[in-house]
Design a protein around this motif. Structure first.
Motif, mmCIF file in Angstrom:
data_model
loop_
_atom_site.group_PDB
_atom_site.id
_atom_site.type_symbol
_atom_site.label_atom_id
_atom_site.label_comp_id
_atom_site.label_asym_id
_atom_site.label_seq_id
_atom_site.Cartn_x
_atom_site.Cartn_y
_atom_site.Cartn_z
ATOM 1 N N ASP A 1 14.346 66.707 -65.864
ATOM 2 C CA ASP A 1 13.201 65.856 -66.198
ATOM 3 C C ASP A 1 13.716 64.455 -66.505
ATOM 4 O OD1 ASP A 1 10.538 65.193 -66.742
ATOM 5 O OD2 ASP A 1 10.692 65.755 -68.865
ATOM 6 N N ARG A 2 12.818 63.476 -66.408
ATOM 7 C CA ARG A 2 13.155 62.118 -66.818
ATOM 8 C C ARG A 2 11.881 61.433 -67.291
ATOM 9 N NH1 ARG A 2 16.509 59.580 -63.322
ATOM 10 N NH2 ARG A 2 17.062 61.474 -62.186
ATOM 11 N N VAL A 3 12.014 60.600 -68.320
ATOM 12 C CA VAL A 3 10.866 59.846 -68.832
ATOM 13 C C VAL A 3 11.285 58.391 -69.040
ATOM 14 C CG1 VAL A 3 9.703 61.778 -69.970
ATOM 15 C CG2 VAL A 3 11.414 60.449 -71.225
ATOM 16 N N PRO A 4 10.378 57.448 -68.789
ATOM 17 C CA PRO A 4 10.702 56.037 -69.024
ATOM 18 C C PRO A 4 10.715 55.709 -70.510
ATOM 19 C CG PRO A 4 8.432 56.260 -68.325
ATOM 20 C CD PRO A 4 9.032 57.625 -68.223
ATOM 21 N N THR A 5 11.540 54.753 -70.871
ATOM 22 C CA THR A 5 11.545 54.210 -72.234
ATOM 23 C C THR A 5 11.247 52.721 -72.151
ATOM 24 O OG1 THR A 5 13.933 53.771 -72.144
ATOM 25 C CG2 THR A 5 13.233 55.907 -73.024
ATOM 26 N N TYR A 6 10.729 52.160 -73.236
ATOM 27 C CA TYR A 6 10.260 50.766 -73.215
ATOM 28 C C TYR A 6 10.944 49.973 -74.328
ATOM 29 C CZ TYR A 6 6.676 53.146 -70.502
ATOM 30 O OH TYR A 6 6.027 53.913 -69.573
ATOM 31 N N TYR A 7 12.031 49.223 -73.968
ATOM 32 C CA TYR A 7 12.789 49.158 -72.717
ATOM 33 C C TYR A 7 14.260 49.093 -73.056
ATOM 34 C CZ TYR A 7 8.142 47.506 -71.393
ATOM 35 O OH TYR A 7 6.800 47.386 -71.255
ATOM 36 N N SER A 8 15.116 49.347 -72.069
ATOM 37 C CA SER A 8 16.563 49.203 -72.207
ATOM 38 C C SER A 8 17.093 50.026 -73.377
ATOM 39 C CB SER A 8 16.939 47.723 -72.363
ATOM 40 O OG SER A 8 16.547 47.008 -71.208
ATOM 41 N N ILE A 9 16.993 51.331 -73.218
ATOM 42 C CA ILE A 9 17.482 52.254 -74.247
ATOM 43 C C ILE A 9 18.997 52.155 -74.372
ATOM 44 C CG2 ILE A 9 17.504 54.102 -72.507
ATOM 45 C CD1 ILE A 9 17.084 56.120 -74.739
ATOM 46 N N GLY A 10 19.467 52.197 -75.611
ATOM 47 C CA GLY A 10 20.896 52.266 -75.867
ATOM 48 C C GLY A 10 21.269 53.706 -76.203
ATOM 49 N N HIS A 11 21.385 53.989 -77.496
ATOM 50 C CA HIS A 11 21.632 55.359 -77.921
ATOM 51 C C HIS A 11 20.323 56.126 -77.986
ATOM 52 C CE1 HIS A 11 25.921 55.430 -79.108
ATOM 53 N NE2 HIS A 11 25.757 54.138 -79.302
ATOM 54 N N LEU A 12 20.467 57.440 -78.146
ATOM 55 C CA LEU A 12 19.319 58.280 -78.430
ATOM 56 C C LEU A 12 19.726 59.312 -79.484
ATOM 57 C CD1 LEU A 12 20.378 60.882 -76.750
ATOM 58 C CD2 LEU A 12 18.987 59.967 -74.901
ATOM 59 N N LEU A 13 18.720 59.977 -80.027
ATOM 60 C CA LEU A 13 18.936 60.949 -81.095
ATOM 61 C C LEU A 13 18.134 62.205 -80.816
ATOM 62 C CD1 LEU A 13 19.357 62.091 -84.056
ATOM 63 C CD2 LEU A 13 17.430 60.623 -84.714
ATOM 64 N N VAL A 14 18.807 63.340 -80.752
ATOM 65 C CA VAL A 14 18.171 64.639 -80.922
ATOM 66 C C VAL A 14 18.570 65.097 -82.318
ATOM 67 C CG1 VAL A 14 18.076 67.049 -80.194
ATOM 68 C CG2 VAL A 14 18.235 65.229 -78.477
ATOM 69 N N PRO A 15 17.632 65.316 -83.235
ATOM 70 C CA PRO A 15 18.041 65.748 -84.583
ATOM 71 C C PRO A 15 18.991 66.948 -84.511
ATOM 72 C CG PRO A 15 15.730 65.188 -84.588
ATOM 73 C CD PRO A 15 16.171 65.120 -83.149
ATOM 74 N N GLY A 16 20.161 66.780 -85.109
ATOM 75 C CA GLY A 16 21.188 67.812 -85.021
ATOM 76 C C GLY A 16 21.833 67.913 -83.666
ATOM 77 N N GLY A 17 21.605 66.933 -82.791
ATOM 78 C CA GLY A 17 22.104 66.991 -81.419
ATOM 79 C C GLY A 17 23.598 66.891 -81.288
ATOM 80 N N ASN A 18 24.294 66.583 -82.372
ATOM 81 C CA ASN A 18 25.757 66.552 -82.360
ATOM 82 C C ASN A 18 26.337 67.763 -83.093
ATOM 83 O OD1 ASN A 18 24.803 65.471 -84.906
ATOM 84 N ND2 ASN A 18 26.921 64.965 -85.356
ATOM 85 N N THR A 19 25.498 68.748 -83.465
ATOM 86 C CA THR A 19 25.952 69.880 -84.261
ATOM 87 C C THR A 19 25.973 71.162 -83.434
ATOM 88 O OG1 THR A 19 23.743 70.554 -85.019
ATOM 89 C CG2 THR A 19 24.852 68.806 -86.259
ATOM 90 N N ARG A 20 26.333 72.270 -84.078
ATOM 91 C CA ARG A 20 26.366 73.563 -83.398
ATOM 92 C C ARG A 20 24.957 74.062 -83.046
ATOM 93 N NH1 ARG A 20 30.608 77.401 -86.779
ATOM 94 N NH2 ARG A 20 32.474 76.086 -86.607
ATOM 95 N N HIS A 21 23.986 73.696 -83.876
ATOM 96 C CA HIS A 21 22.627 74.203 -83.669
ATOM 97 C C HIS A 21 21.623 73.058 -83.809
ATOM 98 C CE1 HIS A 21 24.106 78.295 -83.679
ATOM 99 N NE2 HIS A 21 24.747 78.058 -84.807
ATOM 100 N N PRO A 22 21.350 72.343 -82.731
ATOM 101 C CA PRO A 22 20.390 71.232 -82.790
ATOM 102 C C PRO A 22 19.006 71.701 -83.225
ATOM 103 C CG PRO A 22 21.678 71.143 -80.769
ATOM 104 C CD PRO A 22 21.981 72.455 -81.411
ATOM 105 N N TYR A 23 18.292 70.764 -83.850
ATOM 106 C CA TYR A 23 16.922 71.027 -84.303
ATOM 107 C C TYR A 23 16.006 71.272 -83.114
ATOM 108 C CZ TYR A 23 12.707 70.272 -87.177
ATOM 109 O OH TYR A 23 11.524 70.419 -87.827
ATOM 110 N N GLY A 24 16.209 70.512 -82.049
ATOM 111 C CA GLY A 24 15.597 70.823 -80.770
ATOM 112 C C GLY A 24 14.115 70.616 -80.647
ATOM 113 N N LYS A 25 13.526 69.725 -81.422
ATOM 114 C CA LYS A 25 12.087 69.497 -81.328
ATOM 115 C C LYS A 25 11.763 68.114 -80.790
ATOM 116 C CE LYS A 25 7.906 70.262 -84.085
ATOM 117 N NZ LYS A 25 7.395 70.654 -85.425
ATOM 118 N N TYR A 26 12.608 67.143 -81.081
ATOM 119 C CA TYR A 26 12.347 65.761 -80.692
ATOM 120 C C TYR A 26 13.593 65.141 -80.069
ATOM 121 C CZ TYR A 26 8.776 66.391 -84.361
ATOM 122 O OH TYR A 26 7.760 66.864 -85.148
ATOM 123 N N VAL A 27 13.363 64.104 -79.277
ATOM 124 C CA VAL A 27 14.406 63.159 -78.923
ATOM 125 C C VAL A 27 13.838 61.775 -79.225
ATOM 126 C CG1 VAL A 27 13.721 62.983 -76.475
ATOM 127 C CG2 VAL A 27 16.030 62.345 -77.166
#
Length: 653
Positions: free
Chosen positions: A429-455
């Motif tokens: 999948d892909r979605v546009p961002t407004y505009y010029s995204i740098g970093h992004l965050l998935v809560p817990g996305g750098n851990t063993r068990h991400p929260y997995g509800k939002y980006v």
């Protein structure tokens, strides 16, 4: 060859311009937002958000605290920059926190917040953040949301790949963005390749107190070190760093640092580093640096100056460091929740490269090396790569993960988030961002068990998204729902500038541990004043000390005479309140710094040097009660030759 890469750079810039100028057509934004979006981000009055979010403030030098999913701003935590709202870096107690080997530096460029971890999961104890400009790492106590410690990094020039933590917060690491002579000295810039090195610092964290100590540095080749990430579980003893400018150019890097088809991700075995340190296989090198700590008992910061650091040299430490070739100019360096896959995002490549940790170990065991650089083996690319995500987009930067085996990568040039499967490398999948995204965050996305509800997308440019505010518009974040097969835009909200990276944690990991006030009986400040009967004013030569109390809704004393031109006056203000959320402010006319903001049970000091004869009002700056306006007083300032003695009004009961 240089012309070819110059044209590529121009093409990328033009692509960015087209995307930004095209923008989001006015009146058509509603089609990108799902119909139930409002209900998914709405937090009813009196209700709490699911998550705390911590967003770096970039050039503000601070960290903002938001609620997720609402996007509401709760607090800006002062770290490396003075903050007049809270008196940070202005009060006598906090000034030492901003001391460095370059003197008092009241600003920095904060990029990457990092939550402390236990067994690969955010534990809610501390938040670390880097100072990119004057190389520093800070630790924030999440019971007080206050900066507790700042350590400077010697022999570094731009602390960007920092401060990423190991799985149990044994260390946070910091790689230099700009290589410099090691130790730093007066050499010609033309000697870059011969004399410039890249220091990677390992900061040891006390498992109980969080106290930081610069354990050792690794003297790497003179490249530019960009981002890092710790391994997990099977790869937990390793730390991975991305780097660019393996050409070791020192001018016009836009072209000259884009010559090589591949740069590197460095794999560093920090357990092996500990063994070498224990064996004494290090060199002690010079490098002055400050270590600043804030004591919650005395409510006072102190600075310790250090001059030596232990240094490991890879050529003398076999098995310490390996390089994995990575497509051109990587930014992100990310590890999936299982610890098996290491993802590199090459800014100038059109693929995202995924490495296998198991393959890396096998290649090391079989000595499948392309070459060595300063004693560091370069692993054979085909031997370590799991695969490449093709046609992923333009300008891949940074990847985070959900708990279902998927990666989410930010695309700066094509302004989008791309979702892909980590094992089969297929774009989902892909979605546009407004505009010029740098970093992004998935809560817990750098851990063993991400929260997995939002980006959450952290965007550099907004253009038509908000009401205009002159030549500069706000930066922003955008919240997407990732619970289904397709990402759905839920909301966007402004951020303090400039956001780089962010992390988030479940609210219940922090909220019940939040400190409510400081107990007066625990106040160990040398100028504390625990009752109004102790309030007083004393002169010692040209120095005047005022022991002053604040309680709803008056100061004691609130009338002071005998101050003279040429005096240095120190107002030591103790907040006598013992209730949650009742800070008091203190300000006096003509002060050359800022107000004080004093928490319940705390003592803080304002230095004031009057320049003119007259009567000077002082008052509480933080609304505290219905009689807040009445919380005021006066200081009389007389000529230097005056015979007026120090006096003050005393309590009447």
């Amino acid at each position: 060859m240089q012309k070819k890469f110059y044209l590529l750079s121009v093409a990328l810039v033009l692509a960015i311009v087209v995307i930004v100028m095209t923008g989001c057509p006015s009146g058509k934004t509603g089609s990108t937002v799902s119909g139930d979006a409002a209900s998914k981000v709405y937090v009813a009055p009196g209700q709490h958000d699911e998550l705390y979010g911590f967003i770096s403030g970039g050039f503000s030098g601070q960290v903002s605290v938001i609620g997720i999913p609402s996007g509401r701003l709760f607090r800006v935590i002062p770290v490396f920059s003075q903050d007049a709202e809270k008196g940070w870096g202005y009060s006598e107690e906090t000034k030492p926190m901003l001391m460095t080997s370059h003197g008092f530096i009241p600003w920095d460029d904060a990029h990457h917040p990092e939550l402390s971890e236990t067994e690969g999961m955010a534990d809610g104890r501390w938040l670390f953040i880097n100072g990119n400009n004057t190389p520093r790492v800070a630790r924030i106590d999440l019971t007080t949301f206050r900066t507790s410690e700042i350590i400077e990094l010697p022999n570094s020039g731009g602390n960007h790949s920092s401060p990423f933590a190991t799985e149990n917060t044994e260390y946070v690491v910091a790689g230099t963005r700009f290589s410099v002579p090691y130790p730093n000295s007066d050499v010609s810039i033309e000697d870059y390749k011969a004399k410039f090195k890249g220091a990677i610092s390992f900061i040891k964290i006390d498992k109980t107190t969080g106290a930081m100590d610069l354990a050792f540095q690794i003297m790497m080749p003179g490249f530019d070190y960009d981002l890092a990430r710790s391994g997990k579980m099977k790869s937990g003893n390793w730390m991975f760093f991305s780097m660019y400018n393996t050409e070791q150019a020192n001018t016009l890097l836009e072209v000259n640092a884009s010559q090589n088809d591949k740069d590197f991700i460095a794999a560093i075995n920090w357990k092996k580093a500990e063994e070498y340190i224990a064996q004494g296989k290090f060199k002690e090198v010079s490098g002055e640096y400050y270590h600043n700590t804030y004591n919650e008992g005395t409510h006072t910061a102190t600075s310790e100056v250090k001059n030596k650091v232990k240094c490991l040299i890879p050529e003398e430490c076999p098995g310490l460091v390996y390089y994995m070739p990575t497509p051109k100019s990587p930014h992100g360096c990310d590890v999936n929740p299982t610890g098996e896959y290491i993802v590199g995002g090459g800014k100038l490549a059109q693929v995202v490269t995924v490495f296998s940790f198991d393959k890396m170990l096998k290649a090391i065991d079989e000595k499948k090396f392309e070459k060595t650089i300063d004693g560091i083996p370069v692993l054979d690319y085909k031997s370590v790569v799991h695969g490449e995500v093709e046609k992923i987009g333009l300008g891949p930067l940074h990847t985070e993960f959900d708990d279902n085996g998927n990666g989410y990568t930010s695309m700066f040039v094509s302004s989008e988030i791309v979702k892909w499967n980590v094992k089969d490398l297929k774009v989902l999948d892909r979605v546009p961002t407004y505009y010029s995204i740098g970093h992004l965050l998935v809560p817990g996305g750098n851990t063993r068990h991400p929260y997995g509800k939002y980006v959450i997308a952290l965007n550099k440019i907004t253009k038509d998204r908000y009401l205009p505010t002159g030549p500069e518009l706000t930066q922003s974040a955008q919240l997407f729902d990732i619970t289904g097969d397709k990402m759905k835009l839920l909301s966007d909200f402004p951020t303090i500038g400039e956001p780089h990276y962010a992390q988030a944690i479940a609210a219940d990991k922090i909220k019940d541990k939040s400190k409510q006030f400081y107990k007066l009986e625990d106040n160990k400040h040398p100028y504390k004043c625990l009752t109004e009967a102790e309030a007083r004013v004393e002169r010692k030569g040209n120095t005047v000390h005022v022991w002053l109390t604040a309680i709803r809704s008056h100061f004691m004393p609130d009338n002071i005479e005998g101050v003279k031109i040429g005096d240095e006056v120190y107002f030591h203000v103790t907040n006598l309140e013992q209730d949650w959320d009742v800070p008091h402010g203190f300000a006096i006319q003509g002060a050359a710094n800022s107000e004080l903001l004093i928490m319940p049970g705390e003592t803080q000091t304002l230095k004031w040097v009057p320049k003119k004869v007259g009567i000077y009002p002082m008052y509480c700056t933080d609304f505290c009660s219905a009689l807040h306006q009445e919380m005021q007083g006066y200081v009389r300032v007389s000529p230097a030759s005056s015979a007026v003695k120090i006096s003050w009004n005393k309590p009447t009961n």
